[in-house]
Write a protein that holds these residues in place. Structure first.
Motif, PDB file in Angstrom:
ATOM      1  N   VAL A  24      -1.987   0.492  -4.731  1.00  0.00           N
ATOM      2  CA  VAL A  24      -1.380  -0.761  -4.303  1.00  0.00           C
ATOM      3  C   VAL A  24      -0.487  -1.253  -5.437  1.00  0.00           C
ATOM      4  O   VAL A  24      -0.923  -1.341  -6.579  1.00  0.00           O
TER       5      VAL A  24
ATOM      6  N   PHE B 246      -5.568  -6.515   1.830  1.00  0.00           N
ATOM      7  CA  PHE B 246      -6.128  -5.400   2.597  1.00  0.00           C
ATOM      8  C   PHE B 246      -7.639  -5.520   2.750  1.00  0.00           C
ATOM      9  O   PHE B 246      -8.350  -4.530   2.772  1.00  0.00           O
TER      10      PHE B 246
ATOM     11  N   LEU C   4       0.841  -1.186   0.000  1.00  0.00           N
ATOM     12  CA  LEU C   4       0.000   0.000   0.000  1.00  0.00           C
ATOM     13  C   LEU C   4       0.881   1.243   0.000  1.00  0.00           C
ATOM     14  O   LEU C   4       1.836   1.339   0.779  1.00  0.00           O
TER      15      LEU C   4
ATOM     16  N   GLN D 184      -4.043   6.989  -2.731  1.00  0.00           N
ATOM     17  CA  GLN D 184      -3.593   5.644  -2.374  1.00  0.00           C
ATOM     18  C   GLN D 184      -3.587   4.715  -3.583  1.00  0.00           C
ATOM     19  O   GLN D 184      -4.496   4.764  -4.412  1.00  0.00           O
TER      20      GLN D 184
ATOM     21  N   LEU E 242       1.243  -6.867   2.311  1.00  0.00           N
ATOM     22  CA  LEU E 242       0.583  -8.134   2.611  1.00  0.00           C
ATOM     23  C   LEU E 242       0.808  -9.119   1.476  1.00  0.00           C
ATOM     24  O   LEU E 242       1.008  -8.717   0.325  1.00  0.00           O
TER      25      LEU E 242
END
Length: 144
Positions: free
Chosen positions: A136, A81, A45, A134, A55
């Motif tokens: 990923v 997430f 992230l 944001q 993750l």
């Protein structure tokens, strides 16, 4: 005179030998073509460009098929997430040593940057924008 004959023979042998050498340019698509199981998805992230939580989902489901004619089918999903990312679509693609450009019908191109390019393992990453601040960075591991 003898030195000239030997030199001429060597030159002719080199000329004929070099004319018979096959061009060894490897097609970057060669290792990619086939059916691949998506074995891992890893996501980092980023908020305002700053890396945050990372993750890994090793329980991904499905596969992706790259055909030799530049088409393919994606049928896999992964969760990062708390968000499930389904990837079910037909596509066309172009490939280079550095990237795979997936053209989804009616969507922007998805650019996979190649990290690993082996005949039995492919590793690539791409970015999913979540909102204005944001995103990923997803890294997929594919295995035959």
């Amino acid at each position: 005179m003898r030195v000239i004959k030997i030199s001429s023979c060597i030159a002719l042998i080199m000329l004929f030998t070099s004319a018979c050498v096959k061009n060894v340019n490897v097609n970057p698509n060669e290792k990619l073509v086939g059916n691949w199981k998506v074995t891992q998805a890893q996501g980092q992230l980023y908020s305002n460009g700053t890396p945050g939580l990372m993750l890994t989902d090793t329980a991904t489901t499905g596969n992706i098929q790259f055909n030799s004619n530049g088409t393919g089918k994606s049928n896999f999903s992964f969760a990062l997430f708390g968000v499930v990312f389904p990837n079910v679509y037909n596509f066309s693609y172009t490939v280079s040593d550095a990237e795979v450009r997936i053209k989804q019908y009616g969507k922007s191109d998805l650019i996979w940057t190649r990290v690993g390019n082996e005949s039995t393992v492919q590793v690539a990453y791409y970015t999913i924008n979540l909102d204005a601040t944001q995103n990923v960075r997803c890294t997929l591991t594919l295995k035959k």
